[in-house]
Design an enzyme around this catalytic site. Structure first.
Site, short mmCIF file in Angstrom:
data_model
loop_
_atom_site.label_atom_id
_atom_site.label_comp_id
_atom_site.label_asym_id
_atom_site.label_seq_id
_atom_site.Cartn_x
_atom_site.Cartn_y
_atom_site.Cartn_z
N LYS A 13 -3.11 -5.17 -7.06
CA LYS A 13 -3.53 -4.20 -6.03
C LYS A 13 -2.91 -4.52 -4.67
O LYS A 13 -2.65 -3.60 -3.87
CB LYS A 13 -5.05 -4.14 -5.95
CG LYS A 13 -5.73 -5.45 -5.58
CD LYS A 13 -6.01 -5.59 -4.10
CE LYS A 13 -6.68 -6.91 -3.79
NZ LYS A 13 -7.00 -7.05 -2.34
N THR B 74 -8.15 -1.41 -0.95
CA THR B 74 -7.00 -2.04 -0.32
C THR B 74 -5.95 -1.02 0.08
O THR B 74 -5.20 -1.24 1.05
CB THR B 74 -6.39 -3.09 -1.27
OG1 THR B 74 -7.42 -3.93 -1.76
CG2 THR B 74 -5.37 -3.95 -0.55
#
Length: 342
Positions: free
Chosen positions: A195, A252
């Site tokens: 991620k 994120t």
């Protein structure tokens, strides 16, 4: 191994960056005695004297019951350890811990990344440096400042041993910090590592003003890359659709607090990587993980064009506009998330 949480009375948090300091706050709220190890003696001194960490987590008051130390062996005497150093420093820290750490001490991996030199997951590094210790992974959508301020947060605690997992969940969980149990630590690790790379890519798109449509598409196709790599490493797809995969990816790639997203934005706006890194004290793990994830994918025969593009921009001097054009020129394919080519 007993499931009685009373055998986890003290927790050592190894690493006093923003995330380590936030986890020290969490475990203190859960009623544990906490000893937080800081690499920098001045950080330990500030926590003990002023109950704050102005270097890494400014403007957050810490519980006076959190003790800090610069003595790694002392922190290793706790009943369980949360390992929160930068991913690329985990091997050095665990190697230093090894001579004094009891064999049965549970280890909770909270660093997100893949080791650059070896392509090892964090659990694989610990298996080499602290063999035989029970290991779990803590991962999920978490901004340190929000966790430290006790805002509601949910995470994954993944352990192959369900008894260990339950002990840890009960030992650190609070009404505002909700751990969900998983038995797929590899999936939790892959999600937490990949991620960060996708977030840099999202930031680059934002910096280049390519629009929300492009960002949504990139997040979705980044998730497909994450799933393919996870499956190739033995993870389950369901794990990567949960908190430690899709949840962490969404946060994120969307939240302005994200170090990796903000780094990507600066890159997209034309700032050189060296200048961006020079102005930061905290680590954007995706800078290192882009190279190691790309190498791991190549070794496993997994196609990860977004991760490879980020790696090329960060480490091979690739032109951003040409790299984006190359991604957009890829052949049209059926939408799929399984392993193989995208």
């Amino acid at each position: 191994m007993t499931s009685n949480i009373n055998d986890i009375r003290t927790i050592g948090v190894i690493g006093a960056g923003a995330w380590g300091t936030a986890l020290a706050s969490v475990t203190r709220r859960a009623g544990r005695a906490v000893l937080l190890w800081a690499h920098e003696a001045e950080v330990a001194a500030a926590i003990n004297k002023d109950h704050e960490n102005p270097l890494f987590l400014p403007d957050v008051s810490l519980d006076p019951g959190i003790a800090a130390t610069a003595d790694l062996a002392a922190a290793g005497e706790a009943d369980a350890l949360l390992l929160v150093p930068p991913a690329q420093h985990l091997r050095a820290v665990t190697g230093a811990l090894a001579p004094s750490l009891p064999d049965g001490t549970p280890i909770v991996l909270c660093a997100k990344g893949v080791e650059q030199e070896t392509g090892r997951l964090m659990s694989e590094v610990v298996a080499e440096t602290l063999p035989g210790r029970p290991v779990a992974v803590l991962s999920g959508p978490t901004f340190a400042a929000e966790v430290a301020r006790d805002l509601p947060t949910a995470v994954t605690v993944a352990a192959a041993d369900p008894v260990l997992g339950r002990r840890l969940v009960e030992a650190i969980g609070t009404p505002h910090f909700r751990p969900y149990l998983s038995d797929d630590p590899v999936g939790a690790e892959i999600g937490g590592a990949v991620k960060n790379v996708i977030a840099i890519a999202c930031g680059i798109l934002i910096g280049r003003r390519l629009g929300d449509n492009a960002r949504a598409a990139l997040i979705t196709r980044g998730l497909a890359e994450m799933v393919r790599l996870g499956l190739a490493k033995g993870a389950r797809e369901a794990t990567l659709m949960g908190l430690s995969g899709l949840g962490d990816l969404t946060l994120t790639c969307s939240g302005p607090q994200s170090r990796n997203l903000s780094l990507g934005i600066a890159l997209g706006e034309g700032r050189p990587l060296a200048d961006i890194l020079d102005g930061r004290r905290s680590v954007a793990e995706g800078v290192f993980t882009a190279a190691s994830v790309t190498q791991l994918a190549e070794r496993l025969g997994v196609d990860m064009p977004i991760a490879a593009a980020v790696n090329a921009i960060l480490h091979r001097g690739a032109d951003i506009n040409e790299t984006i054009a190359g991604l957009l020129a890829r052949p049209f394919r059926a939408e799929a998330t399984e392993r193989g080519a995208d």
